[in-house]
Write an enzyme that holds these catalytic residues in place. Structure first.
Site, short mmCIF file in Angstrom:
data_model
loop_
_atom_site.label_atom_id
_atom_site.label_comp_id
_atom_site.label_asym_id
_atom_site.label_seq_id
_atom_site.Cartn_x
_atom_site.Cartn_y
_atom_site.Cartn_z
N ASP A 161 -35.08 -42.80 22.55
CA ASP A 161 -35.64 -43.80 22.94
C ASP A 161 -34.20 -44.42 24.28
OD1 ASP A 161 -36.96 -43.36 20.55
OD2 ASP A 161 -34.96 -42.89 19.65
N HIS A 188 -35.00 -42.13 14.61
CA HIS A 188 -35.62 -41.61 15.91
C HIS A 188 -37.62 -41.84 15.56
CE1 HIS A 188 -36.43 -39.78 19.97
NE2 HIS A 188 -37.13 -38.88 18.98
#
Length: 328
Positions: A161, A188
Site C-alpha cells: 500500500d 490491508h
C-alpha cells in the site's frame, strides 16, 4: 559469517519467486530457505537452483512438503535458526466465495506454518502475506500469545500500500522517491487502507479535490493489476518487491540499525487491538508503534468509517483463535 537465515514459505509461487530473489540479493541474508509444496507449479528445488547461481554470498536451499504434511513435524531443519520467516501463502479468493470460508482455509494454511515457527524459531519475526491479512494476523498473533510468545514478532505486511501510494504521488508531483514517504494506517483491504497524504511535504501539494480519487486508487490498485492480467494473475511482482522492502527493514534492524516501515501489528493506538501504522523494528522485532499524527478532514472522515469495518474483520480472526490451538 555475519547475516541471517531467512525462510520464504510459498517461495516457489507467484509472489514467492520475486520475493526470494530480492532477499537472496540482500547483504544481510546469509542463508535463504525456499519452502513450498510438492503440488507447486514450479518445484522449490528449481527455484533454489536458479537463485543459487546469483553471484551473491547467500546460500539457497529448497524444502518441499506434501500438502497434508504438518510443518511442526517436518519443517524443523528448514525453520530452526531462522531470524525472519515471510509467508506469501494461501489460496486466492474465488468469485462468490464467502470471506469466512476463505479465512478458514487460509488461516489453516498460516497456522500450519506459524505453529511450526513457534516450535522451531520462536524468536524469529514472522511476516504474514496471507489474505485476508486483517483477520489472519490477529488469528495467528493470538495463537502465538497463547503459547507465551512475544506478540511483537508477528507482523502483517502492508508495505505494498505504501509502495503504491508513493509511486502515485511521484507520478503526480515529480518529486524524488527519497522524499516521498506516505504512511498507510488502518488495515490491508479495501476501505480499511487509509493513506495519509497530509503527512508528506510533496503529497500536500496535490489539490484537495484530487485526494479522494487518489485515496481510492490506492485502495483498488490490486484490482487494476488483476484486470490488466485479464484474470490470469494478481499483483505478484509488486507484492514480492514490497515484501522484500519490509524484510530488508526487519533484517537491517536485527543487524543493529533501527528501521521504520508501516505494518499491521498489535496496537493500542485505537480501540481496536490490531492496526496498521508506522512501526520501528529493532533487534527484537517491533520495538515502537508510533502514535497517529493529526489527520486532515478527509482522513478523519475515512478513519471513523474504517474502524467498524476493520473491527468486524479483526473479530473474525479473534474467533478463529478462540476456536483453535497450535499443535506441539
Amino acid at each position: 559469517m555475519s547475516g541471517f537465515k531467512v525462510c520464504v514459505v510459498g517461495g516457489a509461487g507467484g509472489i514467492g519467486q520475486p520475493l526470494s530473489m530480492l532477499l537472496a540479493m540482500d547483504p544481510n541474508v546469509k542463508e535463504l530457505c525456499v519452502y513450498d509444496l510438492s503440488i507447486a507449479m514450479v518445484p522449490a528445488e528449481g527455484v533454489a537452483a536458479d537463485l543459487s547461481h546469483l553471484n551473491k554470498r547467500c546460500k539457497v536451499s529448497a524444502y518441499t512438503f506434501d500438502k497434508d504434511d504438518k510443518a511442526i513435524d517436518k519443517a524443523g531443519e528448514c525453520l530452526t535458526g531462522c531470524s525472519l520467516v515471510l509467508v506469501p501463502a494461501g489460496v486466492p479468493r474465488k468469485p462468490g466465495q464467502d470471506r469466512k470460508d476463505l479465512l478458514n482455509i487460509n488461516a489453516g494454511i498460516a497456522k500450519n506454518i506459524v505453529e511450526a515457527c513457534a516450535k522451531f524459531c520462536p524468536e524469529a519475526v514472522v511476516a504474514l502475506i496471507v489474505n485476508p491479512v486483517n483477520s489472519v494476523v490477529p488469528a495467528m498473533c493470538e495463537l502465538w500469545k497463547k503459547k507465551g510468545l512475544k506478540p511483537n514478532k508477528i507482523v502483517g505486511v502492508t508495505t505494498l500500500d505504501c509502495v503504491r501510494a508513493e509511486k502515485f504521488v511521484h507520478e503526480l508531483t515529480g518529486a524524488p522517491f527519497s522524499e516521498i514517504d506516505i504512511p498507510i494506517i488502518g488495515g490491508h483491504a479495501g476501505t480499511t487502507i487509509l493513506p495519509l497524504f497530509s503527512q508528506n511535504v510533496h503529497s500536500r501539494t496535490i489539490p484537495d479535490d484530487k485526494i479522494p480519487a487518489l485515496d481510492v486508487r490506492v485502495q483498488d490498485a490490486g484490482t487494476e493489476v488483476v484486470k490488466a492480467k485479464n484474470g490470469k494473475g494478481s499483483a505478484t511482482l509488486s507484492m514480492g518487491y514490497a515484501g522484500a522492502r519490509l524484510g530488508s527493514a526487519v533484517l537491517a534492524a536485527l543487524a543493529g540499525t533501527p528501521t521504520t516501515e508501516c505494518a499491521y501489528v498489535p496496537s493500542t493506538l485505537t480501540e481496536l487491538p490490531y492496526f496498521a501504522s508506522k512501526v520501528t523494528f529493532g533487534t527484537d522485532g517491533v520495538e515502537v508503534v508510533h502514535p497517529l499524527p493529526e489527520l486532515s478532514g478527509h482522513e478523519k472522515t475515512r478513519f471513523d468509517a474504517l474502524l467498524p469495518v476493520l473491527k468486524e474483520e479483526i473479530d473474525a480472526g479473534l474467533e478463529y483463535a478462540a476456536a483453535n490451538e497450535f499443535a506441539g
